[in-house]
Design a protein around this motif. Structure first.
Motif, short mmCIF file in Angstrom:
data_model
loop_
_atom_site.label_atom_id
_atom_site.label_comp_id
_atom_site.label_asym_id
_atom_site.label_seq_id
_atom_site.Cartn_x
_atom_site.Cartn_y
_atom_site.Cartn_z
N THR A 185 -5.68 3.20 -0.94
CA THR A 185 -6.75 2.12 -1.48
C THR A 185 -6.63 0.87 -0.65
OG1 THR A 185 -6.21 2.75 -3.83
CG2 THR A 185 -6.87 0.74 -3.46
N SER A 235 -14.59 3.88 0.76
CA SER A 235 -13.85 4.81 -0.30
C SER A 235 -14.21 6.25 -0.06
CB SER A 235 -14.18 4.52 -1.44
OG SER A 235 -13.77 3.12 -1.92
N SER A 248 -8.99 1.56 2.24
CA SER A 248 -10.23 1.56 1.76
C SER A 248 -10.69 0.04 1.97
CB SER A 248 -10.25 2.22 0.39
OG SER A 248 -9.94 3.61 0.66
N GLU A 297 -11.77 -4.33 -9.98
CA GLU A 297 -10.43 -3.88 -10.38
C GLU A 297 -9.87 -4.62 -11.60
OE1 GLU A 297 -8.08 -4.80 -6.85
OE2 GLU A 297 -8.92 -3.41 -5.73
#
Length: 447
Positions: A117, A89, A120, A178
């Motif tokens: 994202t 990230s 990443s 997440e």
């Protein structure tokens, strides 16, 4: 009206029930994470691994073990933790400000951010495979004190098993983080790192009290450590909240029959805009020679690597000087990447805003850049002071209690964000209650 009040009370209780469910979900996720930290990778002797790691203390291994809550010392499924995802990230964040294609992708909105994202995540998987494979290959020839091998059956089968297990553990923690962000409170990845750091705190406290009981540490030193810990924690909180507010005036506008008066706002600039990135990068670079010397010391006859490792070991003057220089350099570099003074000045000009006494355009950008440079200088010195304090405490007070540095910054920032998220949930509940009361009063007057 009684039915209306009952409905408001039930909706309020429902809102608190939602917050309680979110907090319980965070707690359950952290419990799952801590259980996984004790599940060893197949083919590894956990006792021999722990004994070897304790004998080879120091280096980048100790820093990663602190972030993983001891999972690396046990070589468990979560040994890599979320560090590959954090590294990917950070690299992707830097690439966004360097590569025009990624910068244009970020400006596309939510779809662009989802693609970044996804990149990443792919980078995290690649880093997990590389790091897991490197550790597995290095462990095959390691033995614990007493000649006990760390790996039961070295070979290609063990390397592939370890890579799959460690990569799967990292992917699972990414997914778990997440889920915590979506269904819980706060940032899930940050809370996982926070849990790993805090997990080692009870053992450090017990070790410190045992040192006082055994006589290796005086009571006065213990009291002094407690005062320094509390005082420095307050100092970190104060500095992390510190910001420089630049006054911004919006010109008077005429909209139809209504004339809007001059409005005054502020452009907030954080004192420590780089966050914990400079200490992490600086510590990783400095710890690499010591770790390389430990892992290759038995297989090479060179003497220059151990000399460099000893000179850069914690507590040495050269280590403190180089660490301070790296932190200051990374602070300026990362701040320049994440904040664009010219872009901020252009946005102010487009919105009809100006800084009093400063012309719009390039003059505004130069002024903001000058303020940001002074803030970064103070913020980098603050980071240096926080990171060097543990070494001074260990050398002067002869204590093994780990305090300060990157771990303290992460803990403080995560706790502040967690409290802010809870306050936001409570404020939204109060705001909705006020709106419902106002609607009930309006309907009552209508009748």
């Amino acid at each position: 009206m009684a039915l209306g009040n009952a409905g408001g009370i039930s909706s309020g209780l429902g809102k608190f029930t939602e917050l309680r469910q979110r907090l319980l979900f965070v707690l359950g996720a952290l419990i799952v994470y801590r259980i996984g930290c004790y599940v060893p990778v197949p083919g590894v002797n956990p006792d021999a691994m722990l004994a070897m790691m304790q004998a080879q203390g120091g280096g980048i291994v100790d820093m990663f073990n602190m972030f993983s809550g001891g999972a690396l010392h046990r070589f468990s499924l979560f040994a890599l933790n979320v560090m590959p995802y954090i590294s990917a990230s950070i690299v992707m964040q830097m690439a966004v400000y360097i590569l025009p294609s990624l910068k244009a992708l970020q400006k596309e909105g939510e779809s662009g951010r989802r693609k970044i994202t996804q990149y990443s995540r792919i980078g995290a998987v690649i880093l997990a495979v590389v790091q897991g494979g490197s550790i597995a290959v290095a462990l095959q020839n390691q033995v614990a004190p007493g000649g006990v091998p760390v790996v039961y059956a070295p070979g290609l089968g063990f390397v592939l098993t370890a890579v799959v297990a460690l990569t799967a553990g990292t992917i699972f923690l990414m997914w778990l983080g997440e889920q915590v962000t979506e269904r819980g409170v706060g940032n899930g990845v940050s809370l996982i790192i926070f849990a790993g750091i805090v997990a080692g705190l009870p053992a450090a406290v017990i070790q410190t009290f045992n040192a006082v009981r055994d006589g290796s540490m005086s009571v006065i030193a213990l009291i002094l450590i407690g005062i320094v810990v509390l005082g420095f924690t307050y100092f970190v909180v104060f500095m992390e909240r510190g910001q420089r507010r630049i006054t911004v005036n919006y010109a008077r506008r005429q909209g139809g029959r209504n004339a809007y008066m001059n409005q005054t706002s502020f452009l907030p600039l954080k004192l420590n805009m780089a966050g914990v990135i400079p200490p992490i990068f600086a510590s990783s670079i400095l710890a690499f020679p010591a770790t390389l010397a430990q892992w290759t010391g038995q297989s090479t006859s060179s003497t220059w690597l151990p000399r460099i490792s000893n000179a850069l070991s914690p507590g040495q003057p050269l280590h403190m000087i180089v660490l301070a220089a790296l932190i200051i350099g990374f602070a300026f570099f990362y701040t320049a990447l994440v904040f664009n003074s010219q872009e901020t000045a252009d946005n102010l000009k487009k919105s009809g805003a100006l800084i009093p006494g400063i012309r719009p355009g390039k003059a505004t950008a130069d002024y903001i850049d000058g303020v940001l440079t002074r803030l970064t200088a103070v913020g980098s010195l603050y980071l240096v002071a926080v990171c060097l304090l543990p070494e001074v405490m260990r050398s002067q007070l002869n204590t093994s209690f780990y305090f300060g540095g990157t771990s303290l910054l992460i803990v403080v920032v995560v706790v502040m964000d967690f409290i802010a998220q809870i306050q936001a949930h409570l404020m939204s509940h109060q705001y909705e209650s006020l709106l419902k009361k106002a609607n009930l009063k309006g309907s009552g007057r209508g009748r």
